[in-house]
Design an enzyme around this catalytic site. Structure first.
Site, PDB file in Angstrom:
ATOM      1  CG  HIS A 154      -1.754   1.305   1.079  1.00 58.44           C
ATOM      2  ND1 HIS A 154      -2.691   1.203   0.058  1.00 58.44           N
ATOM      3  CD2 HIS A 154      -1.583   2.456   2.058  1.00 58.44           C
ATOM      4  CE1 HIS A 154      -3.377   1.794   0.436  1.00 58.44           C
ATOM      5  NE2 HIS A 154      -2.664   3.125   1.466  1.00 58.44           N
ATOM      6  CG  HIS A 172     -10.206   4.751   2.282  1.00 53.75           C
ATOM      7  ND1 HIS A 172     -10.414   4.923   3.418  1.00 53.75           N
ATOM      8  CD2 HIS A 172      -8.870   5.256   2.814  1.00 53.75           C
ATOM      9  CE1 HIS A 172      -9.964   5.215   4.487  1.00 53.75           C
ATOM     10  NE2 HIS A 172      -9.090   5.017   4.251  1.00 53.75           N
TER      11      HIS A 172
END
Length: 753
Positions: free
Chosen positions: A34, A97
């Protein structure tokens, strides 16, 4: 949390000792997929991110772009020079998200909005517009509708509360997202050269201040959570990794940030997102080739007895890290207090290592919990060398159902149906800049000039008055925005489908008379350790890069989200593109036929058709497979010509051909007052989805043909005043009135009313 064995050995070799527990956790998060893009960074060099308009390109919290002057706003960037750009800047960024929105759809989506807004603020910009691109499993599944409703509610709640309009985006449904929805959010901000801030620390001796909400234990390990497949029990077991947002605190933080920038108090800034304070502060000083010394116990906290690791890695929302000159610390405190925000002087910038210390209380000894080179922390993760299997082409095999059945199935497909239920929940007019609202091909935002002092004429909060829009300011610049991807296209043909995504978003801008300025992307894929998945991901990267290059559009920033796998399997490779363009003025043709000019106008199709149905809503309904449509050879010239057609005085209405093909485009143009009488040769012509085409209502067909240049122009038929779409396809025909079309297209409204 734990480091892999090979990463652990690298860290030991660098530190010359075993890492502390806090260091292990920090490396595990900052070296996660990430944060470090270990599987994707080797591919991202395919993108071009430079141009005269690019002030700050990839690598910062958001890109910064110079806007052209109004007299150059209609000119493609490739034909402009440096003198065509003024002193007004916009920022542009995008975030995902995804995992949090599966575990907690409301808070996951809401905090996604908050994060991208703070990325905008950290560049010294005021946020003026949001776009969201959302992807869910089949609309007929109860779980998908639950996630859909929760995500939309979270976005609308947060965006409405902070006063930033959500002006556009997209929604797609596909079985591949059943266990892993995607929530991609883009934000545009406004600033100028004097107000510009970056995330590069300046010099040793400056103080590091944490401003905003108090730190709690929410969001711990969020970066590492976003870098692994979703487990079957993720909704319960991973809930602590999801942040909880407070939009009213974010609104105060927005206004405080404006005040800090107004007084030139911020030397550099980074918002606290993935990996919390540890991520923001280490990356800030690493970009400046510097270090820091931070006292973690000085951070203002929401919960008692937090330990060093929790303070370092918590991803509590509504927080910013600022580099401030020592003499300005008290003034920053005063402004934070004015906006009822916490402010902690947590340490200083140094020319040494990144060091964090902690004392549990006043009587305890202060211990060093982190002591590492900042650049090694932020950029030292080794890249992955993964195997990739190239995607295969589908066979050609498609049936031909009756026209009426095909039309009804395609027009009522949730992917082509009206998204009114979604955008009506968003406040898209706050700020009074929104000249073209959601529901059209692209949104248009009115960009007014800044004063000679560099302050926004808007004053930041209200955005001026409605009288400033449209024809009231014909010399202004209209900012056109579009975002999205089509998972059906990229499932069938990852490379060509991604090129088509770029062209489709550019066509949306062209339909409103705008030419592209720059793009940001959010590249979503499954587990990259699976060769087939990584091969598809590599193909969408290459396809999107080539598509944007062919449009002469720099890709100035983005986000990568991998490990979007669940017990349901990997998601389709999904290259969300958010595209920003410009035009002179704000008055664009609508995507609705003009009945008053019916007798004096014609309906034209401008652009190259194709004979491929691959990835279409038609095949999704009828079954079968087909190759993906061939795309125009010169997409940049295509978009420029389409935009010129849309800007012509004789053009009354424009709408791009996309999901569902011509059949859906025509259905969307019809209203109770205006219909269309159209003849097409066959089902392929009615339902193929080649981007780069516009349906145009015009009173001067000859002018359209001249402006279109090398693009073919076809006469589709007549505009009528009976509110009916009369469609002849080969030997079949149907007539559907506006009420029946509204009923077909209202499937989402009906199910979720």
């Amino acid at each position: 949390m734990s480091l892999s064995e090979t990463d652990h050995e690298l860290v030991i070799a660098e530190l010359g000792r075993e890492p502390t527990p806090a260091e292990v956790a920090l490396f595990e998060n900052l070296w996660s997929e990430h944060c470090a893009y270990r599987s994707s960074r080797p591919l991202l060099s395919a993108f071009d991110g430079e141009g005269e308009q690019v002030i700050v390109g990839p690598g910062d919290d958001a890109a910064v772009l110079a806007l052209p002057d109004a007299d150059a706003a209609d000119t493609p960037p490739a034909e402009r020079d440096a003198d065509d750009y003024g002193d007004q800047y916009v920022t542009f960024g995008v975030e995902s998200h995804n995992h949090p929105s599966f575990v907690d759809p409301f808070d996951g989506a809401a905090t996604g909005v908050g994060g991208i807004v703070r990325d905008t603020m950290s560049m010294g910009a005021y946020p003026i517009a949001l776009l969201d691109s959302l992807y869910f499993g089949g609309f007929d599944r109860e779980g998908s509708r639950y996630l859909f409703e929760g995500v939309v509610e979270g976005i609308s709640h947060y965006g409405n509360c902070i006063g930033v309009p959500t002006v556009g985006g997209s929604v797609a449904f596909h079985g591949g997202y059943e266990g892993n929805p995607l929530v991609n959010v883009a934000c545009v901000g406004v600033t100028n050269e004097e107000r510009l801030v970056t995330a590069t620390a300046r010099e040793p001796g400056n103080r590091l201040l944490l401003v905003g909400n108090a730190t709690g234990r929410d969001g711990l390990g969020g970066a590492s959570f976003a870098s692994e497949d979703l487990a079957e029990d993720a909704e319960t077991e991973d809930r602590p990794a999801v942040q909880v947002g407070d939009p009213y605190a974010e609104k105060r933080l927005i206004e405080c940030n404006e005040a800090l920038v107004d007084e030139d108090l911020v030397l550099s800034a980074r918002d606290l997102g993935a990996a919390g304070l540890g991520g923001a502060s280490s990356e800030l000083v690493a970009k400046g080739g510097l270090g820091a010394r931070i006292e973690l116990d000085r951070v203002h906290q929401r919960e008692p007895n937090m330990n060093a690791l929790e303070i370092l890695l918590a991803e509590s929302q509504e927080r910013m890290c600022y580099e401030v000159a020592p003499e300005n610390v008290e003034r920053v405190r005063e402004l934070a207090d004015r906006f009822d925000l916490g402010c902690s002087d947590i340490g200083e910038v140094t020319d040494g290592n990144y060091v964090c210390t902690f004392a549990a209380d006043e009587s305890a000894d202060r211990e060093i919990v982190v002591d590492a080179d900042a650049e090694f922390l932020a950029d030292g993760a080794p890249m992955n060398d993964l195997a990739a299997d190239a995607p295969t082409d589908p066979d050609r095999d498609h049936p031909e159902p009756a026209l009426e059945d095909a039309f009804e199935a395609v027009v009522s497909d949730p992917n082509t149906a009206s998204k009114r239920w979604v955008y009506r929940q968003y406040d898209h007019e706050v700020g009074t800049r929104t000249a073209m609202k959601p529901g059209d091909d692209a949104a248009i935002i009115a960009m007014r000039e800044t004063s000679e002092s560099g302050e926004s004429v808007d004053g930041g909060t209200t955005g001026g008055s409605a009288a400033d829009l449209g024809a009231a300011d014909p010399e202004g610049v209209g900012l056109a925005l579009s975002s999205g991807a089509n998972p059906r296209w990229t499932s069938v043909a990852p490379y060509d489908g991604s090129r088509a995504v770029a062209l489709e978003n550019a066509t949306n801008l062209a339909a409103k008379g705008a030419v592209p300025l720059a793009a940001v992307d959010c590249l979503n894929g499954g587990n990259p350790e699976k060769p087939g998945v990584y091969g598809g991901f590599k193909a969408i990267v290459d396809g999107l890069a080539d598509g944007c290059r062919a449009l002469d559009t720099p890709v100035v920033g983005g986000n990568v989200s991998l490990y979007n796998d669940s017990v349901e399997g990997p998601i389709p490779p999904t290259p969300t593109l958010a595209l920003l363009g410009t035009r002179a003025g704000y008055d664009a043709p609508p995507a609705e036929l003009d009945p008053d000019a019916a007798a004096d106008s014609e309906l034209l199709l401008v652009g190259h058709p194709s004979d491929g149905l691959g990835g279409s809503a038609y095949l999704a309904a009828a079954g079968g497979s087909d190759r993906f449509p061939s795309l125009p050879d010169a997409p940049g010239a295509t978009v420029s010509s389409l935009a010129a057609v849309a800007r012509h005085d004789a053009t009354l209405a424009t709408h791009d051909v996309s999901d569902g093909g011509l059949a859906v485009a025509l259905a969307e143009l019809v209203s109770e007052e205006a219909g269309a009488d159209v003849a097409l040769p066959d089902h392929v012509a009615a339902f193929e989805e080649t981007p780069g085409r516009l349906v145009v209502q015009t009173t001067d067909p000859d002018a359209v043909a001249e402006i279109a240049d090398d693009l073919p122009v076809f006469r589709l038929g007549d505009v009528t005043t009976d509110g009916t779409l009369s469609l002849a396809v080969g030997d079949e025909s149907l007539a559907v009135d506006a009420d029946a079309i509204r009923e077909l297209r209202g499937v989402i409204d009906r199910e979720l009313a």
